[in-house]
Design an enzyme around this catalytic site. Structure first.
Site, PDB file in Angstrom:
ATOM      1  N   LYS A  53      44.635  43.982  50.230  1.00  0.00           N
ATOM      2  CA  LYS A  53      45.607  44.035  48.612  1.00  0.00           C
ATOM      3  C   LYS A  53      46.105  42.254  48.665  1.00  0.00           C
ATOM      4  O   LYS A  53      45.765  42.024  47.206  1.00  0.00           O
ATOM      5  CB  LYS A  53      47.930  44.260  48.584  1.00  0.00           C
ATOM      6  CG  LYS A  53      47.364  46.177  48.294  1.00  0.00           C
ATOM      7  CD  LYS A  53      48.522  47.039  48.776  1.00  0.00           C
ATOM      8  CE  LYS A  53      47.718  48.517  48.777  1.00  0.00           C
ATOM      9  NZ  LYS A  53      49.401  49.434  49.154  1.00  0.00           N
ATOM     10  N   GLN A  97      54.631  48.752  52.251  1.00  0.00           N
ATOM     11  CA  GLN A  97      53.713  50.176  51.655  1.00  0.00           C
ATOM     12  C   GLN A  97      53.718  51.534  52.617  1.00  0.00           C
ATOM     13  O   GLN A  97      55.023  51.228  53.774  1.00  0.00           O
ATOM     14  CB  GLN A  97      52.853  49.193  52.825  1.00  0.00           C
ATOM     15  CG  GLN A  97      51.482  49.819  53.402  1.00  0.00           C
ATOM     16  CD  GLN A  97      50.434  49.983  52.029  1.00  0.00           C
ATOM     17  OE1 GLN A  97      50.692  50.017  51.097  1.00  0.00           O
ATOM     18  NE2 GLN A  97      49.958  51.280  52.860  1.00  0.00           N
ATOM     19  N   ASP A 120      53.918  50.448  41.584  1.00  0.00           N
ATOM     20  CA  ASP A 120      53.401  50.898  42.594  1.00  0.00           C
ATOM     21  C   ASP A 120      53.450  52.402  41.047  1.00  0.00           C
ATOM     22  O   ASP A 120      52.797  53.042  41.764  1.00  0.00           O
ATOM     23  CB  ASP A 120      54.256  51.386  44.110  1.00  0.00           C
ATOM     24  CG  ASP A 120      53.707  51.596  45.577  1.00  0.00           C
ATOM     25  OD1 ASP A 120      52.507  51.362  44.982  1.00  0.00           O
ATOM     26  OD2 ASP A 120      54.395  50.317  46.025  1.00  0.00           O
TER      27      ASP A 120
HETATM   28  N1  GUN Z   1      50.222  53.334  51.420  1.00  0.00           N
HETATM   29  C1  GUN Z   1      49.409  54.561  50.956  1.00  0.00           C
HETATM   30  N2  GUN Z   1      48.711  54.156  49.311  1.00  0.00           N
HETATM   31  C2  GUN Z   1      49.895  53.067  49.402  1.00  0.00           C
HETATM   32  C3  GUN Z   1      50.474  52.652  47.973  1.00  0.00           C
HETATM   33  O1  GUN Z   1      49.541  53.274  46.732  1.00  0.00           O
HETATM   34  N3  GUN Z   1      51.791  52.080  47.921  1.00  0.00           N
HETATM   35  C4  GUN Z   1      52.396  52.168  48.723  1.00  0.00           C
HETATM   36  N4  GUN Z   1      53.566  50.988  48.694  1.00  0.00           N
HETATM   37  N5  GUN Z   1      52.134  52.498  49.727  1.00  0.00           N
HETATM   38  C5  GUN Z   1      50.847  53.076  49.560  1.00  0.00           C
END
Ligand code: GUN
Length: 283
Positions: A53, A97, A120
């Protein structure tokens, strides 16, 4: 029939090129979109996701910070950090995350993030806005799937979409986005009886169960569109939830793993962060 393969990777690259230009234009207006990613603990898969990311945000010229906290970080310390990020005018997107360690409530954390910085799309306010068909931040993986379908010229209106999986991150929101676009939606999950009888009826089959090889060609209707959201590591190799070879013989379109849905998730995160910055600065 041998299905056409929809590569999210290529589409993601094209979209990120467009974003790069948009960010240059925003910089000229004094707006510098910034994403802050927070990770707690040492889970290698999560660490690799957040690095991806951050790398992607830097590549499109976006400002980004990665905050790595130890496993034993208290819930209160994390809430205090989020509060500071909420108040920081230079920060437009905040992502914590998931999963977080067991001693921290993921729901409390999600609800602490300012909805206007919730890139998100997990905050209940944004989930509610999506449910009622309003504009908001849509969760990145479901949103990426919708963009893939649109760019592949697959019209969902009136189609029967069957979703295998009911997570808050993927299954539930992708069903909602499809419903918002006038698909007829069925949700299947681990307690569904006779999974195949449902998946066989799908014009669009979305598999997000986290179980490698759960869906094979036998589950797929001739000419269906198959979207594989699975991310599983089997013998060190990344594989989806769909047996690609057998499903490809039956489907009209299919997404691979890797190079399918995955790259679109990060792309929509960048999209949401740019959107947040534009909204906050009213440009
Ligand atoms: N863990 C796995 N996918 C995601 C996501 O799209 N966002 C977040 N915050 N955690 C994740």
């Amino acid at each position: 029939m041998v299905a056409e393969v929809i590569y999210g990777k290529q589409l993601a690259e094209n979209l990120r090129e467009e974003m790069k230009q948009e960010i240059t234009t925003l910089h000229e207006k004094g707006v510098h979109p910034k994403l802050v990613v927070v990770i707690i603990g040492e889970d290698p898969a999560s660490k690799s996701y957040v690095k991806g990311k951050q790398r992607a945000s830097e590549k499109v010229g976006m400002d980004s910070d990665l905050i790595e906290l130890p496993e034993d970080t208290s819930e209160q310390d994390l809430l205090d950090l989020i509060s500071r990020l909420n108040q920081d005018d230079t920060v437009h997107g905040i992502l914590v995350q998931l999963p977080v360690p067991d001693h921290i409530s993921d729901q409390k954390i999600i609800e602490a993030i300012d909805p206007s910085k919730d890139v998100d799309g997990f905050h209940p306010e944004n989930v509610g806005r999506m449910l009622t068909g309003q504009d908001t931040f849509f969760p990145c993986t479901p949103y990426g799937i919708m963009v893939m379908l649109e760019r592949a010229a697959i019209d969902v209106e009136g189609k029967h979409a069957v979703i295998v999986g009911r997570s808050n991150l993927v299954g539930k929101p992708v069903g909602q986005l499809l419903l918002n676009k006038n698909a007829t939606v069925t949700h299947c999950h681990s307690r569904t009886k006779d999974l195949k009888s449902h998946t066989k009826q799908a014009d669009i089959l979305i598999v997000a169960a986290g179980r490698p090889g759960l869906v094979t060609g036998e589950h797929v209707k001739e000419g269906a569109v198959v979207i594989d959201v699975g991310v599983n590591r089997v013998d060190g190799k990344l594989t989806g939830d769909v047996d690609f070879e057998s499903a490809q013989e039956v489907a009209s379109h299919i997404t691979p793993v890797p190079k399918g849905v995955g790259p679109m998730t990060i792309t929509m995160l960048l999209h949401n962060t740019i959107k947040a910055a534009k909204r906050i600065h009213r440009v």
